[in-house]
Enzyme design. Structure first.
Site, PDB file in Angstrom:
ATOM      1  CD  GLU A   1      -6.078  -0.753   2.016  1.00 16.13           C
ATOM      2  OE1 GLU A   1      -6.546  -1.033   0.914  1.00 16.13           O
ATOM      3  OE2 GLU A   1      -5.724  -1.607   2.862  1.00 16.13           O
TER       4      GLU A   1
ATOM      5  NE  ARG B   1      -3.880  -2.151   0.076  1.00 16.07           N
ATOM      6  CZ  ARG B   1      -3.827  -3.280  -0.633  1.00 16.07           C
ATOM      7  NH1 ARG B   1      -2.801  -3.503  -1.455  1.00 16.07           N
ATOM      8  NH2 ARG B   1      -4.778  -4.183  -0.550  1.00 16.07           N
TER       9      ARG B   1
ATOM     10  CB  SER C   1      -9.627  -2.752   2.746  1.00  7.62           C
ATOM     11  OG  SER C   1      -9.993  -3.993   2.197  1.00  7.62           O
TER      12      SER C   1
END
Length: 306
Positions: A299, A168, A217
């Site tokens: 996230e 990420r 998410s």
């Protein structure tokens, strides 16, 4: 904002509400929303823009909470001039505004396998910035290079290695705007690739609240990787598992809710404000820290003024 802005060929809109540009449908206005006509327009605008004015690029808002006070500065949103998809040989060249799912489908039709992109919400620019991935495959596994416009308007072609892609994460300086990306893609039979994507969609729809208003998410997995989709996948350090163990599946705060179906999905269940969504997320982080000792990291990107 008191600065005088350059006059571009694209659209420049003052005090533009941003809620309708995000999947969660929350957030205040941007001082300015700039939708460049093409890469040259973007480069010229940034070169002429006062360096003191902050800029923030957004894609289709699939992974974003804009706070209720909005964003100071210029928000840049790429549109039709940046969504081309070309498939020369064993590579796929996609504009930053091209939707991940559309790139996967067009590649499959041409016999090229970028099927991992099919279930990833958002556009290619965001996928590069987040090194998006699922089912054990990531942008880093396929990316060859990116083209980006720097904050000073200069244009750069960067090899994938220069981005130091990690879970990420990609190293891109603040204010840089990705305009296109080149991927390597293995060959495959179009019908088999289409069937593979159909299977991925079915698995996603079975486990995620795809019909609810979410941003995907909410927290990164402390394990440091996405779900692989395999039967032997470990769930011990998955964010959803830690949230579930903390008793927060379905937990609500105002109009915000953690999904009953997948506890790592933060939902705008009923007219939530950005403040309610972010507050529920912080409550989840506190409870998970107390119950497991693990520190969940956001996230979903949160920007703007409260």
């Amino acid at each position: 904002m008191s600065h005088t802005l350059p006059t571009p060929r694209g659209a420049l809109t003052p005090n533009r509400p941003l809620a309708d540009l995000t999947w969660l449908r929350v957030g205040g206005p941007a001082d300015w929303l700039f939708q460049p006509a093409d890469e040259a327009d973007l480069a010229d605008f940034l070169a002429a823009l006062d360096p003191a004015v902050p800029v923030f690029p957004i894609g289709v808002g699939s992974n974003l909470i804009v706070r209720d006070g909005g964003i100071r500065g210029v928000v840049i949103r790429l549109g039709r001039g940046f969504n081309t998809i070309e498939i020369p040989g064993g590579t796929v060249i996609a504009g930053a505004a091209a939707l991940d799912a559309h790139v996967a489908r067009k590649a499959a039709e041409a016999g090229r396998d970028l099927t991992f992109l099919r279930t990833i919400p958002g556009s290619i620019g965001g996928a590069v910035r987040m090194n998006a991935g699922c089912y054990g495959s990531y942008v880093a596994d396929h990316l060859v290079s990116v083209r980006a416009v720097a904050r000073d308007g200069s244009i750069h072609d960067l090899p994938a290695d220069a981005l130091n892609l990690a879970y990420r994460h990609a190293d891109l300086p603040e204010g840089w705007v990705v305009t296109r990306a080149t991927f390597r893609a293995a060959s495959g039979e179009p019908a088999e690739l289409a069937a593979k994507m159909d299977d991925q969609l079915a698995r996603r729809d079975a486990s995620q609240p795809t019909r609810d208003r979410s941003a995907g998410s909410t927290f990164r997995n402390p394990a440091g990787f996405s779900s692989t989709g395999r039967a032997d996948d470990s769930h011990e350090l998955k964010a959803w598992s830690l949230i579930d163990a903390a008793g927060l599946r379905g937990h609500r705060l105002g109009g915000a809710q953690m999904s009953e179906k997948h506890p790592n999905f933060l939902l705008n269940a009923e007219g939530a404000t950005a403040a309610e969504l972010e507050s529920l997320g912080e409550l989840v982080r506190d409870r998970v820290r107390e119950s497991s000792g693990h520190e969940l990291q956001w996230e979903v990107i949160r920007v703007g003024e409260p």
